[in-house]
Scaffold this active site. Structure first.
Site, PDB file in Angstrom:
ATOM      1  N   HIS A  84      -3.774  -4.780  -0.091  1.00  0.00           N
ATOM      2  CA  HIS A  84      -3.363  -5.348   1.186  1.00  0.00           C
ATOM      3  C   HIS A  84      -3.492  -6.865   1.133  1.00  0.00           C
ATOM      4  O   HIS A  84      -4.589  -7.397   1.300  1.00  0.00           O
ATOM      5  CB  HIS A  84      -4.253  -4.820   2.314  1.00  0.00           C
ATOM      6  CG  HIS A  84      -4.015  -3.388   2.655  1.00  0.00           C
ATOM      7  ND1 HIS A  84      -3.043  -2.985   3.541  1.00  0.00           N
ATOM      8  CD2 HIS A  84      -4.612  -2.258   2.214  1.00  0.00           C
ATOM      9  CE1 HIS A  84      -3.058  -1.676   3.650  1.00  0.00           C
ATOM     10  NE2 HIS A  84      -3.997  -1.206   2.852  1.00  0.00           N
ATOM     11  N   CYS A  91       0.838  -1.198   0.000  1.00  0.00           N
ATOM     12  CA  CYS A  91       0.000   0.000   0.000  1.00  0.00           C
ATOM     13  C   CYS A  91       0.879   1.256   0.000  1.00  0.00           C
ATOM     14  O   CYS A  91       1.624   1.481  -0.941  1.00  0.00           O
ATOM     15  CB  CYS A  91      -0.997  -0.045   1.159  1.00  0.00           C
ATOM     16  SG  CYS A  91      -2.322   1.184   0.992  1.00  0.00           S
ATOM     17  N   GLU A 113      -2.660  -8.933   3.348  1.00  0.00           N
ATOM     18  CA  GLU A 113      -3.063  -9.423   4.674  1.00  0.00           C
ATOM     19  C   GLU A 113      -4.557  -9.260   4.927  1.00  0.00           C
ATOM     20  O   GLU A 113      -5.087  -9.817   5.887  1.00  0.00           O
ATOM     21  CB  GLU A 113      -2.240  -8.724   5.771  1.00  0.00           C
ATOM     22  CG  GLU A 113      -2.659  -7.313   6.118  1.00  0.00           C
ATOM     23  CD  GLU A 113      -2.211  -6.228   5.138  1.00  0.00           C
ATOM     24  OE1 GLU A 113      -2.462  -5.055   5.427  1.00  0.00           O
ATOM     25  OE2 GLU A 113      -1.632  -6.552   4.076  1.00  0.00           O
TER      26      GLU A 113
END
Length: 194
Positions: free
Chosen positions: A175, A77, A177
């Site tokens: 992202h 990001c 995650e």
């Protein structure tokens, strides 16, 4: 394998650490130059505003270290955006790893872009076994244009770089995650395929 997540006060580092733990690995949070230099893999996250994040990097001299790293580095990001030459956000000079200038989405679309989008044109082992049009999660108002360093694209008003690569440096605008199983696979590829 020693995995270091760069902890410079501008990242959602705990969620990345938990995602790596779910894959069966441990990651260390650090802003120590020597510890980062000696890692096998480095993850460079970022959430927030570009100019204040760069200020934090400079304060800990990580702005000098990161471009010199020789091991695989993954910017996420804002981390990816800071690896570019500059960002319109706060008129910020970046680390100059990717030869790109980050710009704001046009006024014709709502910013930030928040939510799920699809990635296309997947290149390199970062996307090993990831299908075209896979869904990933994004939150951003600025983007890196397409270039010869683009290894995945997404579209929001226009096509842009969803991921970048130059030498040992990788970056994802999204992202991983927060991108469910697809994101877990991409993180696993960074740890095992690169």
């Amino acid at each position: 394998m020693k995995i270091v997540i760069v902890n410079y006060g501008a990242g959602n580092i705990q969620s990345i650490k938990f995602a790596i733990k779910r894959l069966g690995y441990e990651a260390v949070l650090s802003n120590d130059v020597e510890e980062i230099r000696n890692a096998d893999k480095v993850i460079f996250p970022g959430v927030g505003e570009a100019s204040s994040a760069m200020k934090k990097l400079r304060e800990s001299e990580l702005d000098m270290l990161i471009p010199e790293l020789k091991q695989p580095v993954l910017g996420i990001c804002l981390g990816m955006q800071l690896m570019c030459n500059s960002s319109e956000e706060g008129n910020t000079k970046g680390l100059g790893i990717f030869d790109l200038d980050v710009v704001r989405f046009p006024d014709s679309v709502k910013v930030p872009q928040i939510g799920w989008n699809q990635i296309e044109g997947l290149k390199t082992n970062l996307f090993a076994d990831i299908p075209e049009s896979a869904h990933i999660y994004l939150v951003h108002s600025y983007y890196a244009p397409l270039s010869n360093e683009t290894i995945a694209t997404a579209e929001y008003a226009l096509p842009y770089s969803a991921a970048l690569r130059k030498d040992n440096f990788y970056g994802t605008q999204f992202h991983p995650e927060k991108s469910s199983e697809i994101g877990n696979e991409i993180l696993k590829n960074f740890l095992t395929e690169i």
